[in-house]
Design an enzyme around this catalytic site. Structure first.
Site, mmCIF file in Angstrom:
data_model
loop_
_atom_site.group_PDB
_atom_site.id
_atom_site.type_symbol
_atom_site.label_atom_id
_atom_site.label_comp_id
_atom_site.label_asym_id
_atom_site.label_seq_id
_atom_site.Cartn_x
_atom_site.Cartn_y
_atom_site.Cartn_z
ATOM 1 N N GLY A 82 0.841 -1.188 0.000
ATOM 2 C CA GLY A 82 0.000 0.000 0.000
ATOM 3 C C GLY A 82 0.874 1.235 0.000
ATOM 4 N N TYR A 83 0.285 2.337 -0.395
ATOM 5 C CA TYR A 83 1.024 3.582 -0.544
ATOM 6 C C TYR A 83 0.506 4.640 0.414
ATOM 7 C CZ TYR A 83 3.271 1.494 -4.483
ATOM 8 O OH TYR A 83 4.027 0.648 -5.256
#
Length: 154
Positions: free
Chosen positions: A27-28
């Protein structure tokens, strides 16, 4: 300063994994062009990675192993959806290729990456290697969460 020099290619239909793959969830926390901040769970390990803006096929990269429980908690804070894929490693001569088979909304996308020591490094091109997409921002993992492969016009 740590630097990543990477070339990215599509994988032709018919490629088959030669070994056991490893599940990855990532995830970012930041996806702006100047920097990406990513948390990744790969197998039973967590990683936090900061990457700078691309300059050609090079960019600054800093990666740190973090406790799995912390990676899981940080993943909950990440932009959604979380990207999922299975990574296969294949050795061809002295080169190691990372082949990512994406899942979820990016199912059907298979990309091969090779990390190089210099932008002009020579490398072996396996028969299954397709079109180069190194400079195509659509194929950046950080962009695949915003514009998944399944929504592209084919």
């Amino acid at each position: 300063m740590a630097q990543e020099i990477e070339r990215k290619f599509l994988v032709k239909a018919g490629w088959q994994p030669q070994g056991q793959g490893e599940k990855i969830a990532q995830g970012y926390l930041s996806t702006v062009p100047e920097r990406t901040v990513r948390v990744r769970i790969k197998g039973e390990k967590g990683f936090l990675t900061i990457k700078g803006k691309n300059k050609g096929i090079s960019r600054a990269e800093f990666e740190y192993e973090i406790p799995l429980k912390e990676a899981e908690a940080i993943l909950e804070l990440a932009e959604q959806p979380v990207l999922t894929k299975t990574r296969y490693l294949e050795r061809h001569g002295s080169d190691i290729w990372e082949i990512d088979v994406f899942a979820g909304e990016n199912a059907g996308l298979v990309v091969a990456e090779i990390e190089l020591t210099a932008e002009d490094s020579d490398f072996f091109r396996p028969a299954w290697l397709g079109e180069e997409v190194s400079g195509d921002v659509r194929y950046y993992n950080a962009n695949l969460i915003k514009s998944p492969y399944s929504l592209w016009k084919k």
